[in-house]
Design a protein around this motif. Structure first.
Motif, PDB file in Angstrom:
ATOM      1  N   UNK A 226       0.832  -1.192   0.000  1.00  0.00           N
ATOM      2  CA  UNK A 226       0.000   0.000   0.000  1.00  0.00           C
ATOM      3  C   UNK A 226       0.872   1.249   0.000  1.00  0.00           C
ATOM      4  N   UNK A 227       0.810   2.022  -1.081  1.00  0.00           N
ATOM      5  CA  UNK A 227       1.576   3.265  -1.169  1.00  0.00           C
ATOM      6  C   UNK A 227       0.845   4.447  -0.530  1.00  0.00           C
ATOM      7  N   UNK A 228      -0.427   4.272  -0.195  1.00  0.00           N
ATOM      8  CA  UNK A 228      -1.226   5.377   0.345  1.00  0.00           C
ATOM      9  C   UNK A 228      -0.671   5.868   1.680  1.00  0.00           C
ATOM     10  N   UNK A 229      -0.213   4.955   2.529  1.00  0.00           N
ATOM     11  CA  UNK A 229       0.250   5.337   3.864  1.00  0.00           C
ATOM     12  C   UNK A 229       1.667   5.895   3.874  1.00  0.00           C
ATOM     13  N   UNK A 230       2.388   5.770   2.785  1.00  0.00           N
ATOM     14  CA  UNK A 230       3.799   6.163   2.737  1.00  0.00           C
ATOM     15  C   UNK A 230       3.930   7.682   2.700  1.00  0.00           C
ATOM     16  N   UNK A 231       4.917   8.182   3.442  1.00  0.00           N
ATOM     17  CA  UNK A 231       5.184   9.621   3.468  1.00  0.00           C
ATOM     18  C   UNK A 231       6.688   9.831   3.350  1.00  0.00           C
ATOM     19  N   UNK A 232       7.080  11.047   3.034  1.00  0.00           N
ATOM     20  CA  UNK A 232       8.489  11.435   2.969  1.00  0.00           C
ATOM     21  C   UNK A 232       8.726  12.601   3.911  1.00  0.00           C
ATOM     22  N   UNK A 233       9.812  12.527   4.659  1.00  0.00           N
ATOM     23  CA  UNK A 233      10.192  13.631   5.555  1.00  0.00           C
ATOM     24  C   UNK A 233      11.465  14.294   5.066  1.00  0.00           C
TER      25      UNK A 233
END
Length: 534
Positions: free
Chosen positions: A527-534
């Protein structure tokens, strides 16, 4: 670094350097896939399940979806474009799907029963204007029991199968929906649809496609599930089939995420602060046996003997712990593994005795050719792994193995061929990895009804006890009956092995420390929906 690696790196650097400033300021996740090319973008991607992972489910959806929200159990199913489904009480071969309202494709076309029928015709009706041979071949292979379908009303469709199948909702996950308007806008030319790009209903939309170079996904702000709007602005998908090229791109900061890092690089990646993510999941890396015709694998003793000749623990060490030994199609910890008579381990004496009983001795050694790929979806590191097995089988049991090395999609084509087909070039074994997620996959790989071209029983394996147990599973209406039948069927897969069971992959990937929110689901798909970048 080889000339090939340098060229790949320079190409990637040029691509990223050319990105517009607005793109650079956005949250853009850059992913290096193992695929040799960008998966096709018409709405049914090629490149196996890696194509489905990155260019399938994020953009295009089915009536049924995978629940990829948890890492502590194998992925289950959840409602997708259908809110619910059930077997018709009057006809267990028919499934009724009640469609979700208020859903639109990325181009604004409403999703309804007409759109479902249009897509089913695209895959299953060769004389329809929208029939797409490439997508149809893939979808039919994953839905070999679909017999007919019809619209009941604007929000309801019925799909009938040619056999009772308690597991059919799992197969429904592999029928992806594309906007009919995409086809019309491209002048009814699927080749042009690929460049539009095509419109799905998923949380991401295709924003840009550069053949053989990259595909770019953008967040779908209008996604029908408002709780699942992606955190990322964009995802850049880059094919990099060579493991060291992916590694160099990650270390240099050109990508944020790589599939299948080289095992010997994992300690140094961890030391440098990269995240190494693994998890047990339903996947098996085997050799298929051709059991029909002029082949050594017609003899059960040959197949069992080879399963005792493999040093699985040694291969796991080569892979730096990113795999686990495979003793059957399912993992041995699976409750449906059953209690087979055979318990394969590295036992060369037992393996050689079985081979000798089948007529293979030092004076008449077993020799055969395996078709393998250089990379591909779920293939891990096929070249060093197969070289290990080649040496292992020679030293342990005197078996001479040669290889037919090809490209991943050619190997998939071979897996749909008949014995002795020219594409095999004399190969009597194949090395495509396989999901082992549910009985619908087992049906396609092991039932006699699904020998090519009807499915993936490439080896033409036939076991009456398995067929009987699987029929009980297909007709089961309660969980206890289902599980008992599944365990009995799996026992036959071990005791009468159609495959050489080698390892189960632990799904390794390496990521920059900037990547947050990723859940390593026990699934081929993520699932790419939950992925974030900081």
């Amino acid at each position: 670094m080889s000339l090939l690696h340098r060229a790949a790196g320079l190409g990637l650097a040029a691509l990223l350097a050319a990105a517009p400033p607005a793109l650079a300021q956005q949250k853009t996740l850059r992913v290096a896939m193992t695929a040799a090319d960008v998966p096709t973008t018409t709405g049914m991607p090629n490149n196996g399940f890696e194509g489905m992972r990155f260019l399938g489910y994020p953009v295009f959806e089915g009536l049924v979806l995978w629940d990829l929200s948890r890492a502590d159990r194998p992925a289950t199913l959840r409602p997708g474009l259908a809110e619910s489904w059930e077997q018709d009480p009057a006809d267990p071969k028919t499934w009724i799907f009640r469609l979700r309202g208020g859903v639109a494709f990325h181009d604004g076309t409403p999703f309804d029963a007409d759109a479902v029928i249009w897509n089913l015709d695209r895959f299953f009706k060769p004389d329809s204007p929208q029939f797409e041979p490439a997508g149809a071949g893939t979808t039919r292979a994953r839905n070999p029991i679909l017999a007919s379908y019809r619209k009941i009303d604007d929000r309801t469709v019925a799909i009938s199968t040619n056999r009772v199948a308690s597991y059919y909702p799992y197969m429904a996950t592999y029928i992806l929906m594309t906007s009919p308007r995409s086809f019309e806008a491209a002048g009814r030319d699927w080749g042009k649809v690929a460049a539009l790009p095509a419109a799905g209903t998923g949380p991401f939309r295709l924003a840009k496609f550069t053949p053989r170079i990259s595909a770019e996904l953008a967040r779908n702000e209008a996604y029908w599930d408002k709780t699942r709007i992606p955190k990322l602005d964009r995802v850049l998908l880059l094919p990099m089939p060579e493991a060291n090229t992916r590694l160099a791109a990650l270390r240099s900061g050109q990508v944020d995420w790589i599939e299948v890092p080289p095992p010997d690089a994992i300690p140094s990646l961890k030391a440098a602060g990269f995240n190494i993510v693994t998890n047990s999941y339903p996947h098996v890396w085997p050799w298929f046996f051709q059991t029909k015709g002029d082949t050594p694998f017609a003899d059960l003793r040959t197949r069992q003997g080879l399963n005792y000749c493999v040093d699985r623990e040694g291969l796991v060490q080569l892979l730096n712990g990113t795999a686990e030994p495979s003793l059957g199609w399912l993992k041995s910890s699976d409750p449906n593994f059953g209690k087979p008579e055979q318990r394969y381990g590295f036992d060369p004496a037992k393996g050689k005795a079985l081979l000798a009983a089948a007529g293979w001795t030092a004076q008449k050694p077993l020799r055969f050719k395996v078709m393998i790929s250089t990379s591909g979806s779920g293939q891990m590191l096929p070249l060093p792994m197969n070289e290990f097995l080649q040496q292992n089988l020679k030293e342990a049991c005197g078996v001479d193995v040669s290889f037919e090395v090809t490209e991943w999609n050619t190997l998939l084509t071979a897996a749909r061929s008949t014995p002795g087909a020219p594409v095999l070039n004399g190969s009597v074994s194949l090395n495509p990895s396989s999901p082992s997620s549910d009985p619908s996959v087992a049906a396609r790989y092991f039932l006699q009804a699904f020998v090519p071209p009807n499915g993936f029983n490439w080896g033409q394996w036939n076991d009456p006890v398995f067929e009987e147990a699987f029929a009980a599973l297909e007709n089961a209406r309660d969980e206890a009956t289902f599980n008992a039948a599944y365990a009995k069927a799996h026992e036959r897969l071990v005791d009468n092995p159609p495959w050489l069971y080698i390892v189960h992959d632990l799904n390794p990937r390496a990521m920059s420390r900037r990547v947050k929110g990723f859940v390593s689901a026990q699934s081929w798909f993520q699932d790419l929906v939950t992925v974030d970048l900081q």
